[in-house]
Design a protein around this motif. Structure first.
Motif: not given
Length: 164
Positions: A86-89, A123-124, A129-131
């Protein structure tokens, strides 16, 4: 059961039954003022969220305040996705965004959420930032994993203001 490699790299905890009871038992019994919440997706376990009021951890708050402003009423979160498939999606950013919204509803006195991240954990901090969180500081903090450099980024999001 040992955590997946992508989790173990950044989340440096023992996973024996005794260690889990030692490290998380106080939260479960209500003796520690933070929250540990399991996340599921489509009825399957996905990850973990931890949420704490920084006022309940004054030493940690002071450590963060040396790098970035930590207003009264600030909370902090930690998070992970356990399933490597589920990582990177984009799921992490969505999970964080929803958890932030839930935090405003469940903690009406919270003013903001302040999140330190090891600078090397790209990644974290990209998920933050995307959130919608913004970087508000950079500096050295004690890393969870002793193999990491102390360099951290600090992210923040403020409680939305009500429209007039």
């Amino acid at each position: 059961m040992a955590p997946a490699a992508h989790v173990a790299r950044w989340w440096n905890h023992e996973t024996s039954a005794e260690a889990v009871a030692r490290d998380f038992g106080g939260v479960i019994r209500g003796e520690e003022p933070s929250e540990d919440l399991l996340v599921s997706r489509y009825g399957r376990p996905l990850g973990l969220f931890q949420r704490s009021r920084l006022a309940d951890y004054p030493d940690y708050r002071a450590e963060l305040a040396a790098i970035a402003e930590v207003p009264d009423g600030a909370l902090t979160i930690d998070y992970l996705i356990g399933d490597p498939q589920q990582v990177g999606r984009g799921i992490g950013a969505e999970m964080i965004r929803r958890f932030v919204e839930r935090t405003w509803a469940e903690h009406p006195s919270a003013t903001c959420i302040v999140v330190p991240v090891v600078a090397a954990n790209t990644a974290s901090w990209r998920a933050l930032e995307k959130a919608g969180l913004r970087r508000v500081g950079e500096g050295d903090l004690e890393p969870d994993n002793p193999i990491d450099a102390p360099a951290h980024y600090v992210y923040r999001t403020d409680r939305p203001t009500e429209a007039p």
